[in-house]
Structure formats: C-alpha cells, structure tokens
Design an enzyme around this catalytic site. Structure first.
Site, PDB file in Angstrom:
ATOM      1  N   GLU A 178       0.853  -1.205   0.000  1.00 24.49           N
ATOM      2  CA  GLU A 178       0.000   0.000   0.000  1.00 24.49           C
ATOM      3  C   GLU A 178       0.871   1.231   0.000  1.00 24.49           C
ATOM      4  O   GLU A 178       0.564   2.241  -0.654  1.00 24.49           O
ATOM      5  CB  GLU A 178      -0.909  -0.005   1.232  1.00 24.49           C
ATOM      6  CG  GLU A 178      -1.946   1.124   1.251  1.00 24.49           C
ATOM      7  CD  GLU A 178      -1.447   2.416   1.907  1.00 24.49           C
ATOM      8  OE1 GLU A 178      -0.376   2.392   2.540  1.00 24.49           O
ATOM      9  OE2 GLU A 178      -2.111   3.448   1.745  1.00 24.49           O
ATOM     10  N   GLU A 179       1.965   1.171   0.734  1.00 21.58           N
ATOM     11  CA  GLU A 179       2.811   2.361   0.895  1.00 21.58           C
ATOM     12  C   GLU A 179       3.528   2.739  -0.411  1.00 21.58           C
ATOM     13  O   GLU A 179       4.069   3.829  -0.520  1.00 21.58           O
ATOM     14  CB  GLU A 179       3.831   2.136   2.027  1.00 21.58           C
ATOM     15  CG  GLU A 179       3.202   1.867   3.377  1.00 21.58           C
ATOM     16  CD  GLU A 179       2.554   3.092   4.027  1.00 21.58           C
ATOM     17  OE1 GLU A 179       2.432   4.138   3.348  1.00 21.58           O
ATOM     18  OE2 GLU A 179       2.155   3.004   5.197  1.00 21.58           O
ATOM     19  N   ASP A 207      -7.240   1.765   7.932  1.00 25.40           N
ATOM     20  CA  ASP A 207      -5.837   2.140   7.775  1.00 25.40           C
ATOM     21  C   ASP A 207      -5.554   3.242   8.801  1.00 25.40           C
ATOM     22  O   ASP A 207      -5.999   4.369   8.654  1.00 25.40           O
ATOM     23  CB  ASP A 207      -5.610   2.660   6.345  1.00 25.40           C
ATOM     24  CG  ASP A 207      -4.164   3.036   6.078  1.00 25.40           C
ATOM     25  OD1 ASP A 207      -3.858   3.398   4.930  1.00 25.40           O
ATOM     26  OD2 ASP A 207      -3.342   2.971   7.020  1.00 25.40           O
TER      27      ASP A 207
HETATM   28  N1  DTR Z   1      -2.003   7.018   3.181  1.00 22.84           N
HETATM   29  C1  DTR Z   1      -2.163   6.218   4.392  1.00 22.84           C
HETATM   30  C2  DTR Z   1      -2.519   7.057   5.599  1.00 22.84           C
HETATM   31  C3  DTR Z   1      -3.599   8.056   5.363  1.00 22.84           C
HETATM   32  C4  DTR Z   1      -3.444   9.388   5.224  1.00 22.84           C
HETATM   33  N2  DTR Z   1      -4.690   9.979   5.070  1.00 22.84           N
HETATM   34  C5  DTR Z   1      -5.622   9.014   5.085  1.00 22.84           C
HETATM   35  C6  DTR Z   1      -6.996   9.074   4.971  1.00 22.84           C
HETATM   36  C7  DTR Z   1      -7.723   7.874   5.013  1.00 22.84           C
HETATM   37  C8  DTR Z   1      -7.051   6.662   5.173  1.00 22.84           C
HETATM   38  C9  DTR Z   1      -5.653   6.600   5.293  1.00 22.84           C
HETATM   39  C10 DTR Z   1      -4.959   7.784   5.257  1.00 22.84           C
HETATM   40  C11 DTR Z   1      -0.882   5.498   4.691  1.00 22.84           C
HETATM   41  O1  DTR Z   1       0.138   6.172   4.877  1.00 22.84           O
HETATM   42  O2  DTR Z   1      -0.905   4.258   4.759  1.00 22.84           O
HETATM   43 ZN    ZN Z   2       1.474   4.892   5.610  1.00 26.05          ZN
HETATM   44 ZN    ZN Z   3      -1.553   3.121   6.104  1.00 22.33          ZN
END
Ligand code: DTR
Ligand code: ZN
Ligand code: ZN
Ligand code: CA
Length: 324
Positions: A178-179, A207
C-alpha cells in the site's frame, strides 16, 4: 434494549433469540417490546460480539517482534512483510478460514496479498473488510497499519469463535505494498474481473485506527456504510467527523474506482488536532494525530488503546450489520 452482562446492548431480535433459547417467551422476558419470530422462524438479527482489545494488542506485539527481528520494518519486499503475512495466515487457517495468498511484483520485489473467506453465505453478495499489512521501510508500522490489520484479524477470529453464519459471504483481506501506492489492493481488484467485482456488495477499509492523539473519522463514501459506522459511534456517545482527505489515500480507492460501495474508519495521521476536535475527543491541541507517522517511533508505544478498542468494536458492528 436489553443489556448483556458485559453491558453490550442486544438488538430486539437478538433478545428474542436469547430469550427463546433460554426457554422463556420472547414477549415476556425483555423490557423492550420484542417481535417474536414469525412461524417460519425468521432468523433474528445477530449482535456483534465485543472485540477483546487484549487480543488485538497481542497481534500488535507479534508484529512488533517480527519487525524487530527483520531489520526494524515490515515493508514490501522485505522479510518482515512476509513474516507478518505468515502470522496472520496461520491464525486464520487454524480458525477454519479458506485463505489465499496472491503474489505480485512491485519495484522489482515480490509482494503478497492475503485473503480469508469464511465458508458459507451468498457467494453473489460478498462483504469485504481489509487493511494494508505493509509498513514503510523506516519503521515497524504498528499504527500504520498494524492497528487496522490486527483489528481486522481479530474481527475475523471473532466470526469463527461465534460460529456466525451470515446471509452474505464474508471475506477479509490484508494488502501488500500500500505504501508504494495502493499496489496490492489495485492488483487484487484488477485481477478479479468485472463479474467477480460485481459480487462485492461492500468493501470496508481500516488504515490507522489506533493513533496516539486520536480522532474519530468516518469515510464519506457509501451512505449506508457511513451511517452504519456513525450509528455505532453515536450509540457509544462518541461524535465523529467525515474523513475528507481520504479519497485516493488508501486501499478503498481501487474498489471505489471499480464501482464497489466503500467505507472505513481513520484515527488520523500527520495533520494537527484542532481545539474544537480536542474539546470533543480529548488529546493534545496543535499536535499531530500521529506524530510517529511513517517514522521509526511507530511502535507498540504509539497506540491509543481506547481508540483502537472503539474502532475494533465498530469494525465488528459493521461486519455483522452489513452481512445479515
Ligand atoms: N495514506 C495512508 C494514511 C492516510 C493518510 N490519510 C488518510 C486518509 C484515510 C485513510 C488513510 C490515510 C498510509 O500512509 O498508509
Ligand atoms: Zn502509511
Ligand atoms: Zn496506512
Ligand atoms: Ca472491545
């Protein structure tokens, strides 16, 4: 509404089931009016169990140990990720789930998704709950996203423990990479094909749900899923906010782009908590919801147990409600 010894409320229908099983009459035992089952014995609504926060934290400690033993992370393509997946899979196999490991390649390294199907239910109506299992390379990723992965695992194990037989089919998922940009979940959705995608009646994403300076955010995508979560939190006296930044930022995005109804919960990342938010949720004004976001300090010390517990119970509530 009758309360169980644990203090958890039973829906009226469930009261009828409990009462009938105890040999009492559905009408006579509950304080609230209970609609006795129809002569056809229509199944009453099953109430979600409490998710034991101690169990969720045990999974977090395991993920921490895995990261510590594998270079300090559980990132895509590293040993710590595969060890995290193997931990989850072993628990699910032992509980009677049908598990599958889906392999893909990203950034020159092999990645894996894990899915776990609970046998039974209508295969043309699949309710999914998922979370990404990978961390960033700079840390163990206990809040991001051991919190979501462990809560989804414990909800699946609660399904098995309770012997829940929902009308719809339940599938749980843990995504890789995912990252790197939602790689694993996108690979899964694209690999399904349109006929299989059409069978997914909803995808719930989790998440970061244990942030140390927590907020209580609900995704504002599918209205039915959103209402289910909001109903849960209002039932325990916690106000929520709509997660407005989430679009495209986690694994619900590939499902939403494919037309699947989505929803989810989020306790906040690097944005700072306002005074208005601190007034309703507590915590520290002006500080990030998670000051260890994508950092080496995202360890088991970087979790708010109350937020993780409330969100874990909300996951179970939604899985039960949406799969009846
Ligand atoms: N991108 C995700 C963390 C994240 C940041 N804003 C949101 C909003 C809704 C769900 C997740 C996130 C991560 O770093 O895994
Ligand atoms: Zn993350
Ligand atoms: Zn995350
Ligand atoms: Ca709980």
């Amino acid at each position: 509404m009758q309360l169980l010894p644990s203090g958890r409320a039973l829906t009226a229908g469930a009261v009828a089931v409990v009462t009938l099983m105890a040999g009492g009459s559905a009408a006579g035992a509950a304080s609230a009016p209970v609609h006795p089952a129809t002569p056809t014995g229509t199944a009453a609504a099953a109430a979600a169990p409490d998710i034991p926060i101690a169990n969720v934290k045990t999974h977090l400690r395991q993920l921490q140990s895995i990261a510590t033993a594998n270079g300090g992370n559980r990132a895509h393509g590293r040993a710590g990720y595969r060890a995290s997946l193997d931990y989850m899979k072993a628990k699910l196999d032992a509980a009677g789930f049908t598990t599958r490991v889906q392999q893909f390649s990203a950034s020159g390294r092999t990645g894996y998704n894990l899915t776990a199907d609970w046998p039974g239910g209508d295969a043309s109506q699949i309710v999914m709950a998922g979370s990404h299992l990978d961390s960033v390379a700079s840390g163990p990723g206990i809040n991001d996203n051991g919190s979501g992965s462990s809560a989804v695992l414990e909800t699946a194990l609660a399904v098995a423990r309770s012997g829940y037989q929902p009308t719809k089919h339940l599938r749980f998922a843990w995504w890789g990479a995912e990252e790197l940009g939602l790689v694993g979940s996108r690979y899964y959705v694209n690999s399904l094909g349109s006929a299989e995608r059409a069978k997914i009646s909803g995808y719930l994403n989790f998440d970061m749900i244990g942030s140390p300076n927590p907020g209580y955010f609900v995704y504002d995508d599918d209205p039915t899923i959103e209402k289910t979560f909001k109903d849960y939190f209002s039932g325990i006296g916690i106000s929520t906010e709509i997660e407005t930044e989430g679009d495209g930022r986690s694994d619900h995005a590939p499902f939403k782009n494919a037309g699947v109804p989505v929803g989810g919960l989020f306790s906040g990342a690097d944005y700072r908590k306002t005074s208005a938010q601190a007034a309703k949720w507590g915590g520290t004004v002006g500080q990030p919801f998670d000051r260890c976001y994508h950092s080496s300090c995202d360890t088991t010390a970087n979790i708010d147990d109350t937020a993780l517990d409330r969100n874990s119970d909300a996951i179970a509530y939604a899985v039960w409600e949406l799969s009846q």
